[in-house]
Design a protein around this motif. Structure first.
Motif, short mmCIF file in Angstrom:
data_model
loop_
_atom_site.label_atom_id
_atom_site.label_comp_id
_atom_site.label_asym_id
_atom_site.label_seq_id
_atom_site.Cartn_x
_atom_site.Cartn_y
_atom_site.Cartn_z
N ALA A 246 -4.71 8.94 12.10
CA ALA A 246 -3.53 8.36 12.74
C ALA A 246 -3.31 6.91 12.31
N GLU A 247 -4.39 6.16 12.09
CA GLU A 247 -4.26 4.76 11.72
C GLU A 247 -3.54 4.60 10.38
N GLU A 248 -3.97 5.37 9.38
CA GLU A 248 -3.36 5.26 8.06
C GLU A 248 -1.90 5.75 8.07
N ILE A 249 -1.66 6.83 8.79
CA ILE A 249 -0.30 7.38 8.84
C ILE A 249 0.63 6.42 9.57
N ALA A 250 0.15 5.84 10.67
CA ALA A 250 0.96 4.88 11.42
C ALA A 250 1.31 3.68 10.55
N SER A 251 0.33 3.19 9.80
CA SER A 251 0.57 2.05 8.91
C SER A 251 1.62 2.39 7.86
N ALA A 252 1.54 3.60 7.32
CA ALA A 252 2.51 4.02 6.30
C ALA A 252 3.92 4.13 6.88
N MET A 253 4.00 4.36 8.20
CA MET A 253 5.30 4.47 8.85
C MET A 253 5.76 3.15 9.45
N GLY A 254 4.98 2.09 9.23
CA GLY A 254 5.38 0.77 9.68
C GLY A 254 5.27 0.55 11.17
N MET A 255 4.25 1.14 11.80
CA MET A 255 4.06 0.95 13.25
C MET A 255 2.58 0.92 13.56
N SER A 256 2.25 0.50 14.76
CA SER A 256 0.86 0.50 15.19
C SER A 256 0.44 1.91 15.58
N VAL A 257 -0.86 2.17 15.52
CA VAL A 257 -1.34 3.49 15.90
C VAL A 257 -1.08 3.74 17.39
#
Length: 352
Positions: A246-257
């Motif tokens: 979730a951390e990496e995906i959230a970062s890729a989407m420009g938001m916090s986890v």
């Protein structure tokens, strides 16, 4: 009209799949319905309305299942419709995606009238059928409702069915199968997709302890939160082999986890379950349309070894990857399944 080819053969394979599971003599039904076995091996083939009517009539007369048409519809997922890549790689607005999908299904099913309507806290898909035969109309409407529920459940948790009083012979059974609210006092048949705000406001009304500022205004765009889930699934798919959390995906989407998890929670979903669903839909596609080894499929959908992939797959599907593939090979030997649909958009990254 009865002689015009209208129903893509891929959907007939799903009916055949259900008949085989009930140990119904599919060869006899197809033969008595005027369906040449060779037709079943041609990816671009279509059944006529007359053949479709005959297959449905015979199957409904032999099936021991309650509401088999609704159960059939549940199997018509993104993969069956040929929409997997279309949805996962969509980069526009969610409303545009829905409009595009409805246009695609109208072409795919000229027998169906499909209308998109909107409310302040939901959008809905209204259905009617052009055929005069009552049993075919009923089968098609139930199947479409089951399919639209399956498609919507991938990104939406708050779904309500509104239908005519005579569509389901057993409304309680239909509610049990779909596990959603069904109101059978409507003049038309439609599937309504509500925002999470509706669910949250309903919860707050019943239990004031759950009332919070997370309950959004009733006028919120009914497409926004569902579009977020579609974009998230696409992001997971693009990074599938790397098994990002979730951390990496959230970062890729420009938001916090934290924001990602909160927004998913608002929609009644979790990241891990969503990622699992994306993984397994891709795995199913490879298992049933390619000869890629299960070990390579496991690696490609983000598992470190075949054993852990097999355990996760069986928990998700109820069958092992080998069972799914062997069933496909058995169908190939009997001529009941094609090796894939040339020209259809599989839209999956190729394993290295």
């Amino acid at each position: 009209m009865d002689d015009i080819p209208l129903i893509p053969i891929i959907y007939v394979h799903k009916i055949v799949e259900m008949m085989r599971e009930e140990d119904i003599d599919t060869d006899s039904i197809l033969r008595e319905s005027g369906v040449n076995p060779n037709l079943m091996t041609r990816p671009g083939a279509m059944l006529t309305l007359g053949q479709t009517h005959a297959v449905i009539h015979r199957y409904m007369g032999l099936s021991s299942l309650s509401l088999p048409a609704l159960r059939f519809g549940q199997r018509l997922d993104l993969i069956t419709h040929g929409l997997l890549g279309h949805v996962y790689f969509w980069r526009g607005e969610f409303r545009e995606l829905i409009v595009s999908m409805m246009g695609y299904l109208r072409v795919r099913f000229p027998l169906m009238l499909i209308e998109l309507t909107e409310g302040t806290d939901h959008f809905s898909i209204r259905l009617s059928c052009r055929v005069e035969s009552r049993d075919v109309e009923k089968f098609m409407l139930q199947a479409f409702i089951g399919s639209l529920h399956t498609l919507g459940s991938a990104v939406i948790r708050n779904i309500v069915i509104h239908c005519r009083h005579d569509l389901f012979s057993d409304v309680a059974a239909a509610r049990h199968i779909l596990k959603c609210e069904i109101n059978n006092d409507n003049d038309s048949n439609e599937v309504r997709y509500y925002t999470a705000a509706t669910r949250l406001q309903g919860t707050a009304a019943k239990d004031p302890e759950h009332a919070s500022d997370e309950a959004r205004p009733a006028g919120r765009d009914p497409y926004e939160e569902h579009g977020f889930v579609v974009r998230l699934r696409g992001q997971i798919l693009s990074q599938l082999r790397h098994n990002h959390g979730a951390e990496e995906i959230a970062s890729a989407m420009g938001m916090s986890v934290r924001t990602l998890r909160r927004r998913l929670s608002d929609c009644g979903m979790s990241f891990n379950k969503l990622r699992l669903d994306v993984r397994m839909q891709v795995a199913i596609r490879y298992l049933t349309t390619t000869e890629i080894s299960i070990e390579r499929i496991a690696d490609h959908v983000g598992y470190s070894d075949q054993a852990s992939f097999t355990r996760a797959f069986k928990e998700w599907k109820g069958e092992t990857p080998n069972q799914v593939r062997n069933f496909r090979l058995q169908d190939l030997r009997t001529g009941n399944l094609t090796t894939g649909e040339p020209g259809e958009d599989i839209s999956l990254p190729r394993p290295g």
